[in-house]
Design a protein around this motif. Structure first.
Motif, PDB file in Angstrom:
ATOM      1  N   ASP A  42      29.687  40.605  50.528  1.00 22.20           N
ATOM      2  CA  ASP A  42      31.063  40.168  50.369  1.00 22.20           C
ATOM      3  C   ASP A  42      31.853  41.348  49.815  1.00 22.20           C
ATOM      4  OD1 ASP A  42      33.160  37.942  50.100  1.00 22.20           O
ATOM      5  OD2 ASP A  42      33.105  38.851  48.090  1.00 22.20           O
ATOM      6  N   MET A  43      32.842  41.819  50.578  1.00 23.32           N
ATOM      7  CA  MET A  43      33.580  43.021  50.185  1.00 23.32           C
ATOM      8  C   MET A  43      34.333  42.861  48.875  1.00 23.32           C
ATOM      9  SD  MET A  43      33.020  45.636  51.927  1.00 23.32           S
ATOM     10  CE  MET A  43      34.390  46.688  51.538  1.00 23.32           C
ATOM     11  N   ALA A  44      34.980  41.738  48.665  1.00 21.47           N
ATOM     12  CA  ALA A  44      35.740  41.557  47.422  1.00 21.47           C
ATOM     13  C   ALA A  44      34.820  41.659  46.217  1.00 21.47           C
ATOM     14  CB  ALA A  44      36.468  40.214  47.431  1.00 21.47           C
ATOM     15  N   THR A  45      33.656  41.043  46.302  1.00 25.28           N
ATOM     16  CA  THR A  45      32.698  41.092  45.198  1.00 25.28           C
ATOM     17  C   THR A  45      32.212  42.518  44.969  1.00 25.28           C
ATOM     18  OG1 THR A  45      31.987  38.829  45.660  1.00 25.28           O
ATOM     19  CG2 THR A  45      30.480  40.194  44.365  1.00 25.28           C
ATOM     20  N   LEU A  46      31.837  43.210  46.048  1.00 20.69           N
ATOM     21  CA  LEU A  46      31.362  44.591  45.924  1.00 20.69           C
ATOM     22  C   LEU A  46      32.416  45.493  45.287  1.00 20.69           C
ATOM     23  CD1 LEU A  46      29.476  45.627  49.197  1.00 20.69           C
ATOM     24  CD2 LEU A  46      28.608  45.715  46.864  1.00 20.69           C
ATOM     25  N   VAL A  47      33.645  45.405  45.772  1.00 20.68           N
ATOM     26  CA  VAL A  47      34.718  46.266  45.264  1.00 20.68           C
ATOM     27  C   VAL A  47      34.983  45.977  43.786  1.00 20.68           C
ATOM     28  CG1 VAL A  47      37.196  46.748  45.430  1.00 20.68           C
ATOM     29  CG2 VAL A  47      35.776  46.713  47.493  1.00 20.68           C
ATOM     30  N   HIS A  48      35.068  44.706  43.420  1.00 29.45           N
ATOM     31  CA  HIS A  48      35.317  44.365  42.013  1.00 29.45           C
ATOM     32  C   HIS A  48      34.176  44.829  41.113  1.00 29.45           C
ATOM     33  CE1 HIS A  48      39.145  42.306  42.216  1.00 29.45           C
ATOM     34  NE2 HIS A  48      38.746  41.727  43.325  1.00 29.45           N
ATOM     35  N   GLU A  49      32.926  44.715  41.567  1.00 28.34           N
ATOM     36  CA  GLU A  49      31.786  45.210  40.786  1.00 28.34           C
ATOM     37  C   GLU A  49      31.903  46.714  40.569  1.00 28.34           C
ATOM     38  OE1 GLU A  49      28.177  44.125  42.805  1.00 28.34           O
ATOM     39  OE2 GLU A  49      28.385  42.002  42.289  1.00 28.34           O
ATOM     40  N   CYS A  50      32.276  47.430  41.610  1.00 25.42           N
ATOM     41  CA  CYS A  50      32.407  48.888  41.501  1.00 25.42           C
ATOM     42  C   CYS A  50      33.494  49.274  40.506  1.00 25.42           C
ATOM     43  CB  CYS A  50      32.709  49.495  42.869  1.00 25.42           C
ATOM     44  SG  CYS A  50      31.346  49.385  44.046  1.00 25.42           S
ATOM     45  N   VAL A  51      34.634  48.630  40.591  1.00 21.89           N
ATOM     46  CA  VAL A  51      35.750  48.953  39.691  1.00 21.89           C
ATOM     47  C   VAL A  51      35.367  48.642  38.246  1.00 21.89           C
ATOM     48  CG1 VAL A  51      38.122  48.348  39.047  1.00 21.89           C
ATOM     49  CG2 VAL A  51      37.537  48.718  41.454  1.00 21.89           C
ATOM     50  N   GLU A  52      34.730  47.505  38.022  1.00 19.60           N
ATOM     51  CA  GLU A  52      34.363  47.110  36.650  1.00 19.60           C
ATOM     52  C   GLU A  52      33.382  48.075  35.999  1.00 19.60           C
ATOM     53  OE1 GLU A  52      35.555  44.714  34.557  1.00 19.60           O
ATOM     54  OE2 GLU A  52      37.096  44.509  36.107  1.00 19.60           O
ATOM     55  N   ARG A  53      32.608  48.809  36.794  1.00 18.34           N
ATOM     56  CA  ARG A  53      31.578  49.711  36.260  1.00 18.34           C
ATOM     57  C   ARG A  53      32.122  51.053  35.785  1.00 18.34           C
ATOM     58  NH1 ARG A  53      26.999  49.709  40.764  1.00 18.34           N
ATOM     59  NH2 ARG A  53      27.074  51.874  40.126  1.00 18.34           N
ATOM     60  N   VAL A  54      33.334  51.431  36.196  1.00 17.84           N
ATOM     61  CA  VAL A  54      33.846  52.755  35.831  1.00 17.84           C
ATOM     62  C   VAL A  54      34.666  52.696  34.547  1.00 17.84           C
ATOM     63  CG1 VAL A  54      33.855  53.659  38.191  1.00 17.84           C
ATOM     64  CG2 VAL A  54      35.916  52.578  37.283  1.00 17.84           C
ATOM     65  N   ASP A  55      34.687  53.835  33.847  1.00 20.34           N
ATOM     66  CA  ASP A  55      35.570  53.958  32.690  1.00 20.34           C
ATOM     67  C   ASP A  55      37.006  53.812  33.178  1.00 20.34           C
ATOM     68  OD1 ASP A  55      33.492  54.444  30.952  1.00 20.34           O
ATOM     69  OD2 ASP A  55      33.680  56.624  31.070  1.00 20.34           O
ATOM     70  N   GLN A  56      37.865  53.342  32.318  1.00 21.02           N
ATOM     71  CA  GLN A  56      39.286  53.170  32.604  1.00 21.02           C
ATOM     72  C   GLN A  56      39.527  52.197  33.758  1.00 21.02           C
ATOM     73  OE1 GLN A  56      41.629  56.796  32.696  1.00 21.02           O
ATOM     74  NE2 GLN A  56      40.034  57.899  31.594  1.00 21.02           N
ATOM     75  N   HIS A  57      38.612  51.243  33.954  1.00 21.80           N
ATOM     76  CA  HIS A  57      38.766  50.278  35.048  1.00 21.80           C
ATOM     77  C   HIS A  57      40.061  49.469  34.918  1.00 21.80           C
ATOM     78  CE1 HIS A  57      36.498  48.031  31.979  1.00 21.80           C
ATOM     79  NE2 HIS A  57      37.260  47.026  32.371  1.00 21.80           N
ATOM     80  N   HIS A  58      40.574  49.375  33.703  1.00 20.66           N
ATOM     81  CA  HIS A  58      41.823  48.637  33.478  1.00 20.66           C
ATOM     82  C   HIS A  58      43.020  49.285  34.183  1.00 20.66           C
ATOM     83  CE1 HIS A  58      41.641  51.766  30.395  1.00 20.66           C
ATOM     84  NE2 HIS A  58      42.962  51.744  30.431  1.00 20.66           N
ATOM     85  N   ARG A  59      42.908  50.544  34.567  1.00 22.09           N
ATOM     86  CA  ARG A  59      44.011  51.241  35.244  1.00 22.09           C
ATOM     87  C   ARG A  59      44.119  50.881  36.729  1.00 22.09           C
ATOM     88  NH1 ARG A  59      43.490  57.414  34.454  1.00 22.09           N
ATOM     89  NH2 ARG A  59      45.400  57.346  35.681  1.00 22.09           N
TER      90      ARG A  59
END
Length: 181
Positions: A42-59
């Motif tokens: 599921d692309m939405a799940t994959l993309v959100h997991e990737c973003v959450e794993r990086v520093d400064q994901h809040h940006r």
């Protein structure tokens, strides 16, 4: 009790060295024939997991399509996304939001992911060299890097049957990967 400035710089330097070593290992795997396993993702799940794993994901401002399924290797996709997200963070203007957008191609045969950032102090990469092994723009040398991240992005995207593109648009650096559905 917080870390002192010297300790923080040392920790950051160790993290930078580890990232360079990891990218070298990834290139070694690529050159030896990286094995992968395609599964329904599921692309939405994959993309959100990737973003959450990086520093400064809040940006990151993330726009995804609901229920887009893709047959791909989720771990290789995460390597691709991590490189794009980390570059956006590293080379953007620090006070600017970062973008991630998921959409279907005009022919509906591909799902595409764009990662964008405002042009930072490093300027823009040379479009002719941006995906070349070891390429780093002159102004990017102020930041630690190996010049392998975008080479890995291109190689893995092609390994998964996709294409990658780079452009500058409206003051943004935009990287786009498109993978077959």
């Amino acid at each position: 009790m917080g870390k002192n400035n010297s300790s923080t710089r040392i920790d950051r330097a160790v993290d930078d060295i580890n990232a360079v070593i990891e990218r070298c290992q990834q290139v070694d795997k690529l050159e030896k024939g990286w094995q992968f396993l395609k599964e329904q993702q599921d692309m939405a799940t994959l993309v959100h997991e990737c973003v959450e794993r990086v520093d400064q994901h809040h940006r990151f401002v993330v726009e995804t399509l609901p229920r887009v399924q893709l047959t791909t290797d989720g771990e290789l996709f995460k390597v691709i996304m991590n490189n794009l997200l980390e570059n956006a963070i590293k080379y953007s203007a620090t006070d600017q939001p970062l973008g991630v957008k998921v959409f279907k191609s005009n022919d509906q045969a591909h799902v595409c992911v764009q990662v964008s950032n405002a042009i930072g102090k490093a300027g823009v990469p040379d479009a002719q060299q941006v995906f070349a092994k070891y390429y780093r723009s002159e102004l990017a040398h102020a930041k630690t890097g190996s010049g392998l991240g975008l080479y890995i992005v291109k190689s893995l995207t092609e390994l998964l049957g996709g294409k990658v593109a780079y452009r500058v648009e409206d003051g943004l650096v935009v990287f786009e990967i498109c993978l077959p559905l």
